[in-house]
Each structure stands twice: as structure tokens, then as C-alpha cells.
Design a protein around this motif. Structure first.
Motif, mmCIF file in Angstrom:
data_model
loop_
_atom_site.group_PDB
_atom_site.id
_atom_site.type_symbol
_atom_site.label_atom_id
_atom_site.label_comp_id
_atom_site.label_asym_id
_atom_site.label_seq_id
_atom_site.Cartn_x
_atom_site.Cartn_y
_atom_site.Cartn_z
ATOM 1 N N LYS A 120 0.824 -1.211 0.000
ATOM 2 C CA LYS A 120 0.000 0.000 0.000
ATOM 3 C C LYS A 120 0.860 1.264 0.000
ATOM 4 N N GLN A 121 1.974 1.222 0.722
ATOM 5 C CA GLN A 121 2.857 2.384 0.767
ATOM 6 C C GLN A 121 3.479 2.654 -0.609
ATOM 7 N N GLU A 122 3.992 1.609 -1.246
ATOM 8 C CA GLU A 122 4.584 1.787 -2.577
ATOM 9 C C GLU A 122 3.535 2.232 -3.592
ATOM 10 N N TYR A 123 2.331 1.697 -3.477
ATOM 11 C CA TYR A 123 1.243 2.097 -4.369
ATOM 12 C C TYR A 123 0.921 3.581 -4.173
ATOM 13 N N ALA A 124 0.810 4.021 -2.921
ATOM 14 C CA ALA A 124 0.468 5.419 -2.631
ATOM 15 C C ALA A 124 1.549 6.370 -3.150
ATOM 16 N N ILE A 125 2.805 5.989 -2.970
ATOM 17 C CA ILE A 125 3.907 6.825 -3.464
ATOM 18 C C ILE A 125 3.855 6.908 -4.985
ATOM 19 N N LEU A 126 3.707 5.762 -5.627
ATOM 20 C CA LEU A 126 3.641 5.744 -7.094
ATOM 21 C C LEU A 126 2.469 6.577 -7.595
ATOM 22 N N LYS A 127 1.315 6.400 -6.982
ATOM 23 C CA LYS A 127 0.129 7.132 -7.415
ATOM 24 C C LYS A 127 0.360 8.635 -7.321
ATOM 25 N N ARG A 128 0.911 9.066 -6.220
ATOM 26 C CA ARG A 128 1.186 10.494 -6.020
ATOM 27 C C ARG A 128 2.171 11.005 -7.087
ATOM 28 N N LYS A 129 3.251 10.262 -7.304
ATOM 29 C CA LYS A 129 4.262 10.678 -8.277
ATOM 30 C C LYS A 129 3.713 10.658 -9.703
ATOM 31 N N LEU A 130 2.956 9.627 -10.042
ATOM 32 C CA LEU A 130 2.389 9.539 -11.391
ATOM 33 C C LEU A 130 1.357 10.630 -11.643
ATOM 34 N N GLU A 131 0.553 10.952 -10.637
ATOM 35 C CA GLU A 131 -0.448 12.005 -10.814
ATOM 36 C C GLU A 131 0.224 13.338 -11.123
ATOM 37 N N VAL A 132 1.291 13.658 -10.400
ATOM 38 C CA VAL A 132 2.018 14.902 -10.644
ATOM 39 C C VAL A 132 2.669 14.864 -12.025
ATOM 40 N N TYR A 133 3.283 13.740 -12.362
ATOM 41 C CA TYR A 133 3.935 13.593 -13.660
ATOM 42 C C TYR A 133 2.925 13.765 -14.792
ATOM 43 N N LEU A 134 1.805 13.053 -14.717
ATOM 44 C CA LEU A 134 0.812 13.103 -15.798
ATOM 45 C C LEU A 134 0.152 14.477 -15.892
ATOM 46 N N GLN A 135 -0.004 15.145 -14.773
ATOM 47 C CA GLN A 135 -0.543 16.512 -14.797
ATOM 48 C C GLN A 135 0.440 17.445 -15.508
ATOM 49 N N THR A 136 1.716 17.273 -15.235
ATOM 50 C CA THR A 136 2.744 18.091 -15.883
ATOM 51 C C THR A 136 2.805 17.786 -17.378
ATOM 52 N N VAL A 137 2.654 16.506 -17.742
ATOM 53 C CA VAL A 137 2.615 16.130 -19.161
ATOM 54 C C VAL A 137 1.449 16.825 -19.860
ATOM 55 N N ARG A 138 0.289 16.846 -19.204
ATOM 56 C CA ARG A 138 -0.883 17.514 -19.792
ATOM 57 C C ARG A 138 -0.616 19.013 -19.987
ATOM 58 N N GLN A 139 -0.018 19.638 -18.976
ATOM 59 C CA GLN A 139 0.310 21.066 -19.085
ATOM 60 C C GLN A 139 1.270 21.303 -20.243
ATOM 61 N N ALA A 140 2.271 20.457 -20.359
ATOM 62 C CA ALA A 140 3.266 20.610 -21.425
ATOM 63 C C ALA A 140 2.627 20.424 -22.794
ATOM 64 N N SER A 141 1.691 19.488 -22.905
ATOM 65 C CA SER A 141 1.055 19.252 -24.209
ATOM 66 C C SER A 141 0.145 20.421 -24.595
ATOM 67 N N GLN A 142 -0.375 21.111 -23.607
ATOM 68 C CA GLN A 142 -1.245 22.258 -23.888
ATOM 69 C C GLN A 142 -0.450 23.482 -24.351
ATOM 70 N N THR A 143 0.837 23.510 -24.009
ATOM 71 C CA THR A 143 1.677 24.640 -24.421
ATOM 72 C C THR A 143 2.401 24.375 -25.719
ATOM 73 N N ALA A 144 2.251 23.160 -26.233
ATOM 74 C CA ALA A 144 2.985 22.775 -27.452
ATOM 75 C C ALA A 144 2.537 23.541 -28.667
#
Length: 144
Positions: A120-144
Motif C-alpha cells: 500500500k505504501q509503494e502504491y500510494a507513493i507511485l500514485k502520487r508521483k504519477l499524478e504529478v507527472y501526468l498533470q505536468t505532461v498535460r500542461q506541457a502538451s497544452q503549451t505545445a
């Protein structure tokens, strides 16, 4: 934030997820399946993973709290969770699932409980990191 800086941030975050062992090559394969016809493919697959994981975590918690513990059922749930984790390249989560299954096979309830906390701890860490990463990817794609 300017476009180049945002794209550099995405690249750095992605590299960090791999360098820290949170993701493996399976995630790269998911990214390669994303294209102009399906620009949200990775986000959609990861969201399905989150939904599936929430259900499986709840099932595992219920099975761990039952008496007597059905180790076969626990192992089945964790096998599903491991497969789901592996399918998106969640390396650390997958490894923790393997450890949990070893305790299941030994019918070691205390080991299962301790190991599940790690899952559960590794899942929670991954989820948090992936959410931030994917949000940043979305922001970057909107500025392309």
C-alpha cells in the motif's frame, strides 16, 4: 511557465521515476502506444489501474481481516494486483506484490499483514508521483 522549461521538467520527472525504480520498460511501451488518435491513452490506462487497485486493496483488506484467513483467496487477489501493476510498469509495487505472495504461500498471516502495508505504501507513493507527472505532461502538451 515557458514551454521549454515545462518540457524539461517532464523529462526530468520521467527520468526520476525510472531512476528511482518506480517504473520499468512496460511504462515505455504504454507511452509508445499513445498517438494523435489516442492522445490520452497513458492517462486512461493509469486511471483504470487506480480503479482496479482500489477494488483489489479493499478486497485484500477484507480477506486479511477475515477469520480464518483464506490464503488462497488472498493470493488470487494479490496475483491480480501484481498483474495490473506489472501491466503499467509499476516496478516497486510489483516487487512488493511478489513478497506478499511468498508470505501467502507460507500461510504467514503476520508476514502478509506487514507486507501488505509495504504494498500500500509503494502504491500510494507511485500514485502520487504519477499524478504529478501526468498533470505536468498535460500542461506541457497544452503549451505545445
Amino acid at each position: 511557465m515557458d514551454r521549454n522549461r515545462l518540457h524539461n521538467q517532464v523529462a526530468s520527472m520521467r527520468r526520476s521515476l525510472f531512476d528511482q525504480g518506480y517504473l520499468d520498460d512496460q511504462f515505455i511501451q504504454l507511452e509508445e502506444l499513445q498517438d494523435d488518435t489516442n492522445p490520452n491513452f497513458v492517462q486512461e490506462v493509469v486511471t483504470l489501474f487506480y480503479n482496479d487497485s482500489a477494488r483489489l486493496i479493499q478486497n485484500i483488506e477484507q480477506a486479511l481481516n477475515s477469520s480464518p484467513i483464506d490464503f488462497c483467496k488472498l493470493d488470487d487477489y494479490m496475483h491480480q494486483f501484481k498483474g495490473s501493476s506489472s501491466s503499467i510498469g509499476a516496478k516497486k509495487v510489483t516487487n512488493e506484490c511478489t513478497a506478499f505472495r511468498e508470505y501467502c504461500n507460507a500461510e504467514n498471516a503476520e508476514g502478509c499483514i506487514r507486507s501488505f502495508q509495504q504494498v500500500k505504501q509503494e502504491y500510494a507513493i507511485l500514485k502520487r508521483k504519477l499524478e504529478v507527472y501526468l498533470q505536468t505532461v498535460r500542461q506541457a502538451s497544452q503549451t505545445a
